[in-house]
Design a protein around this motif. Structure first.
Motif, PDB file in Angstrom:
ATOM      1  N   TRP A  51       0.693  -1.037  -0.062  1.00 39.15           N
ATOM      2  CA  TRP A  51      -0.063   0.013   0.013  1.00 39.15           C
ATOM      3  C   TRP A  51       0.970   1.287   0.044  1.00 39.15           C
ATOM      4  CZ3 TRP A  51      -4.707   0.253   4.039  1.00 39.15           C
ATOM      5  CH2 TRP A  51      -5.059   1.569   3.876  1.00 39.15           C
ATOM      6  N   LEU A  52       1.824   1.432   0.957  1.00 40.79           N
ATOM      7  CA  LEU A  52       2.647   2.501   0.865  1.00 40.79           C
ATOM      8  C   LEU A  52       3.516   2.577  -0.324  1.00 40.79           C
ATOM      9  CD1 LEU A  52       3.860   1.877   4.861  1.00 40.79           C
ATOM     10  CD2 LEU A  52       2.773   4.231   3.633  1.00 40.79           C
ATOM     11  N   MET A  53       4.119   1.542  -0.663  1.00 43.63           N
ATOM     12  CA  MET A  53       4.838   1.544  -2.154  1.00 43.63           C
ATOM     13  C   MET A  53       3.802   2.017  -3.309  1.00 43.63           C
ATOM     14  SD  MET A  53       8.016   1.086  -1.333  1.00 43.63           S
ATOM     15  CE  MET A  53       8.457   1.036  -3.399  1.00 43.63           C
ATOM     16  N   GLY A  54       2.901   1.586  -3.268  1.00 44.40           N
ATOM     17  CA  GLY A  54       1.722   2.183  -4.426  1.00 44.40           C
ATOM     18  C   GLY A  54       1.610   3.515  -4.103  1.00 44.40           C
ATOM     19  N   LEU A  55       1.424   4.161  -3.101  1.00 44.41           N
ATOM     20  CA  LEU A  55       1.230   5.567  -2.479  1.00 44.41           C
ATOM     21  C   LEU A  55       2.568   6.342  -3.029  1.00 44.41           C
ATOM     22  CD1 LEU A  55      -0.692   5.316   0.638  1.00 44.41           C
ATOM     23  CD2 LEU A  55      -1.396   6.202  -1.385  1.00 44.41           C
ATOM     24  N   LEU A  56       3.578   5.688  -2.831  1.00 40.58           N
ATOM     25  CA  LEU A  56       5.002   6.288  -3.046  1.00 40.58           C
ATOM     26  C   LEU A  56       4.960   6.676  -4.664  1.00 40.58           C
ATOM     27  CD1 LEU A  56       7.781   7.024  -2.588  1.00 40.58           C
ATOM     28  CD2 LEU A  56       8.545   4.829  -2.715  1.00 40.58           C
ATOM     29  N   ALA A  57       4.756   5.400  -5.556  1.00 41.28           N
ATOM     30  CA  ALA A  57       4.638   5.487  -6.907  1.00 41.28           C
ATOM     31  C   ALA A  57       3.676   6.619  -7.450  1.00 41.28           C
ATOM     32  CB  ALA A  57       4.233   4.230  -7.584  1.00 41.28           C
ATOM     33  N   TRP A  58       2.697   6.764  -6.771  1.00 35.49           N
ATOM     34  CA  TRP A  58       1.793   7.860  -7.232  1.00 35.49           C
ATOM     35  C   TRP A  58       2.266   9.335  -6.550  1.00 35.49           C
ATOM     36  CZ3 TRP A  58      -3.278   7.729  -9.399  1.00 35.49           C
ATOM     37  CH2 TRP A  58      -4.119   8.737  -9.295  1.00 35.49           C
ATOM     38  N   LEU A  59       2.844   9.453  -5.463  1.00 37.94           N
ATOM     39  CA  LEU A  59       3.350  10.451  -5.131  1.00 37.94           C
ATOM     40  C   LEU A  59       4.501  11.100  -5.731  1.00 37.94           C
ATOM     41  CD1 LEU A  59       3.104  10.252  -1.243  1.00 37.94           C
ATOM     42  CD2 LEU A  59       1.828  11.343  -2.620  1.00 37.94           C
ATOM     43  N   VAL A  60       5.364  10.075  -6.123  1.00 37.06           N
ATOM     44  CA  VAL A  60       6.517  10.489  -7.080  1.00 37.06           C
ATOM     45  C   VAL A  60       6.209  10.946  -8.378  1.00 37.06           C
ATOM     46  CG1 VAL A  60       8.495   9.450  -8.229  1.00 37.06           C
ATOM     47  CG2 VAL A  60       8.054   9.070  -5.729  1.00 37.06           C
ATOM     48  N   ALA A  61       5.213  10.602  -8.923  1.00 38.76           N
ATOM     49  CA  ALA A  61       4.703  10.671 -10.187  1.00 38.76           C
ATOM     50  C   ALA A  61       4.221  12.324 -10.041  1.00 38.76           C
ATOM     51  CB  ALA A  61       3.815  10.009 -10.713  1.00 38.76           C
ATOM     52  N   ALA A  62       3.587  12.744  -8.910  1.00 41.98           N
ATOM     53  CA  ALA A  62       3.159  14.096  -8.975  1.00 41.98           C
ATOM     54  C   ALA A  62       3.900  15.084  -8.544  1.00 41.98           C
ATOM     55  CB  ALA A  62       1.644  13.913  -7.629  1.00 41.98           C
ATOM     56  N   ALA A  63       5.027  14.479  -7.975  1.00 43.85           N
ATOM     57  CA  ALA A  63       6.053  15.486  -7.504  1.00 43.85           C
ATOM     58  C   ALA A  63       6.824  16.124  -8.873  1.00 43.85           C
ATOM     59  CB  ALA A  63       7.104  15.107  -6.695  1.00 43.85           C
ATOM     60  N   GLN A  64       7.131  17.460  -8.774  1.00 37.35           N
ATOM     61  CA  GLN A  64       7.778  18.166  -9.689  1.00 37.35           C
ATOM     62  C   GLN A  64       9.284  18.189  -9.697  1.00 37.35           C
ATOM     63  OE1 GLN A  64       5.930  19.111 -12.325  1.00 37.35           O
ATOM     64  NE2 GLN A  64       4.217  18.212 -11.298  1.00 37.35           N
ATOM     65  N   GLU A  65       9.779  18.199  -8.483  1.00 32.31           N
ATOM     66  CA  GLU A  65      11.267  18.283  -8.281  1.00 32.31           C
ATOM     67  C   GLU A  65      12.123  17.115  -7.583  1.00 32.31           C
ATOM     68  OE1 GLU A  65      11.231  21.771  -5.812  1.00 32.31           O
ATOM     69  OE2 GLU A  65      10.702  23.012  -7.412  1.00 32.31           O
ATOM     70  N   THR A  66      13.161  17.050  -8.076  1.00 29.63           N
ATOM     71  CA  THR A  66      14.053  15.961  -7.302  1.00 29.63           C
ATOM     72  C   THR A  66      14.061  16.242  -5.867  1.00 29.63           C
ATOM     73  OG1 THR A  66      15.513  16.075  -9.362  1.00 29.63           O
ATOM     74  CG2 THR A  66      16.375  14.680  -7.275  1.00 29.63           C
ATOM     75  N   VAL A  67      14.200  17.322  -5.144  1.00 27.91           N
ATOM     76  CA  VAL A  67      14.228  17.357  -3.955  1.00 27.91           C
ATOM     77  C   VAL A  67      12.737  16.853  -3.253  1.00 27.91           C
ATOM     78  CG1 VAL A  67      14.577  18.945  -1.998  1.00 27.91           C
ATOM     79  CG2 VAL A  67      15.929  19.210  -3.947  1.00 27.91           C
ATOM     80  N   SER A  68      11.865  17.146  -3.807  1.00 29.08           N
ATOM     81  CA  SER A  68      10.570  16.815  -3.358  1.00 29.08           C
ATOM     82  C   SER A  68      10.645  15.536  -3.320  1.00 29.08           C
ATOM     83  CB  SER A  68       9.437  17.381  -4.214  1.00 29.08           C
ATOM     84  OG  SER A  68       9.286  18.713  -4.182  1.00 29.08           O
ATOM     85  N   ARG A  69      10.915  14.609  -4.324  1.00 29.30           N
ATOM     86  CA  ARG A  69      10.703  13.202  -4.514  1.00 29.30           C
ATOM     87  C   ARG A  69      11.806  12.472  -3.570  1.00 29.30           C
ATOM     88  NH1 ARG A  69      10.982  12.847 -11.289  1.00 29.30           N
ATOM     89  NH2 ARG A  69       8.922  13.505 -11.374  1.00 29.30           N
ATOM     90  N   LEU A  70      12.596  13.035  -3.173  1.00 33.87           N
ATOM     91  CA  LEU A  70      13.891  12.676  -2.260  1.00 33.87           C
ATOM     92  C   LEU A  70      12.972  12.630  -0.771  1.00 33.87           C
ATOM     93  CD1 LEU A  70      17.212  13.894  -3.121  1.00 33.87           C
ATOM     94  CD2 LEU A  70      16.714  11.691  -2.886  1.00 33.87           C
ATOM     95  N   LEU A  71      12.350  13.671  -0.622  1.00 30.60           N
ATOM     96  CA  LEU A  71      11.978  13.839   0.687  1.00 30.60           C
ATOM     97  C   LEU A  71      10.657  12.835   0.698  1.00 30.60           C
ATOM     98  CD1 LEU A  71      11.596  15.308   3.298  1.00 30.60           C
ATOM     99  CD2 LEU A  71       9.993  16.834   2.238  1.00 30.60           C
ATOM    100  N   ILE A  72       9.769  12.543  -0.352  1.00 34.60           N
ATOM    101  CA  ILE A  72       8.818  11.578  -0.587  1.00 34.60           C
ATOM    102  C   ILE A  72       9.043  10.155  -0.155  1.00 34.60           C
ATOM    103  CG2 ILE A  72       6.840  10.621  -1.697  1.00 34.60           C
ATOM    104  CD1 ILE A  72       6.684  13.388  -3.143  1.00 34.60           C
ATOM    105  N   ILE A  73      10.335  10.032  -0.805  1.00 38.00           N
ATOM    106  CA  ILE A  73      11.020   8.458  -0.757  1.00 38.00           C
ATOM    107  C   ILE A  73      11.068   8.180   0.663  1.00 38.00           C
ATOM    108  CG2 ILE A  73      12.852   6.904  -1.391  1.00 38.00           C
ATOM    109  CD1 ILE A  73      12.648   8.780  -4.091  1.00 38.00           C
ATOM    110  N   LEU A  74      12.011   9.392   1.321  1.00 40.25           N
ATOM    111  CA  LEU A  74      12.525   9.172   2.792  1.00 40.25           C
ATOM    112  C   LEU A  74      11.457   8.847   3.518  1.00 40.25           C
ATOM    113  CD1 LEU A  74      14.840   9.380   4.746  1.00 40.25           C
ATOM    114  CD2 LEU A  74      14.432  11.952   4.494  1.00 40.25           C
TER     115      LEU A  74
END
Length: 269
Positions: A178-201
């Motif tokens: 469930w969390l990994m699916g949300l991660l895929a969705w949120l990473v696709a929604a994020a616009q910047e590398t820093v945002s994606r790093l924070l989401i992954i963390l």
């Protein structure tokens, strides 16, 4: 005037959400159409790269005066657990648990077949598992000799995942998927590398601190124990892998792909 602004905001939000869905569908279809050997190699690369997270967990446990149960140690372990996911996701390698959501959405949208889904899953999963086995073999041979991680730390990491009953493994695997699916969705929604790093963390750190069974990272974690300790048996490894995989598929496929697709499509009607 207020109603007009509200409608405009809702339209913007819907367009943004639809854009995320369209991006995931496009990405999923692209991956399904990739050449077989390329998918397998990308999966192998992800299986190798993700091993750095569990390896760093072992280093933290070796160096820390506290073990599992100590707040500082747990936070550090969860933080470094995220490193492998950062390497894989930002490096755009193929990770099975991402595709439990990414690859399901094109099927729900009618742009890909169930057979294509199984082909993608199979190639990526095999690549991930083989890559994890190769990484683990290298790590358990080289790292203890360098003095940066102890065999006892490897065993502790594995026991944290295999010491629970079978129902826990399955249900916790659903939460991890469930969390990994949300991660895929949120990473696709994020616009910047820093945002994606924070989401992954945040997301993978949550999986780490809860010690949820992620089938690919956990493959490395349990293999660590299998290779260095008689306390972890091949049966422990196989049971973990099967239940974690099934749970991850259910979590990513049902709680994210099906529900997210449904609410976006119905919201657009």
């Amino acid at each position: 005037m207020s109603d007009s602004k509200t409608e405009q905001t809702e339209t913007t939000e819907q367009t943004s959400t639809r854009s995320v869905l369209d991006s995931l569908i496009e990405s999923g279809v692209h991956e399904m159409n990739r050449e077989r050997f390329g998918l397998l190699l990308s999966g192998l690369s992800a299986g190798l790269d993700i091993g750095f997270g569990p390896l760093l967990m072992g280093v933290i446990l070796t160096l820390s005066p506290g073990g599992f149960g100590d707040l500082t140690t747990e936070l550090l372990v969860a933080s470094v657990y995220s490193v492998g996911f950062m390497l894989v996701i930002l490096g755009r390698s193929e990770l099975f648990t991402e595709h439990t959501t990414l690859a399901v959405i094109p099927v729900l949208d009618g742009q890909a077949s169930f057979r294509q889904l199984l082909r993608l899953w199979g190639l990526v999963y095999v690549g991930n598992i083989v890559g994890g086995v190769l990484f683990t073999l290298l790590a358990v041979q080289l790292m203890p000799g360098l003095g940066v991680v102890s065999p006892e730390a490897f065993e502790a990491i594995a026991r944290k995942l295999v010491s629970h009953d079978l129902r826990w493994l399955l249900v916790a695997g659903v939460f991890a998927g469930w969390l990994m699916g949300l991660l895929a969705w949120l990473v696709a929604a994020a616009q910047e590398t820093v945002s994606r790093l924070l989401i992954i963390l945040i997301v993978t750190g949550t999986i780490g601190i809860l010690h949820l069974p992620h089938s690919i990272a956990g493959n490395v974690e349990v293999l660590f124990g299998l290779f260095v300790s008689p306390a972890i048996s091949p049966a422990d490894y196989l049971v973990f892998l099967v239940l974690a995989t099934v749970g991850n598929v259910l979590g990513g496929g049902v709680f994210v792909a099906l529900l997210k697709y449904g609410h976006v499509v119905r919201g657009a009607d």
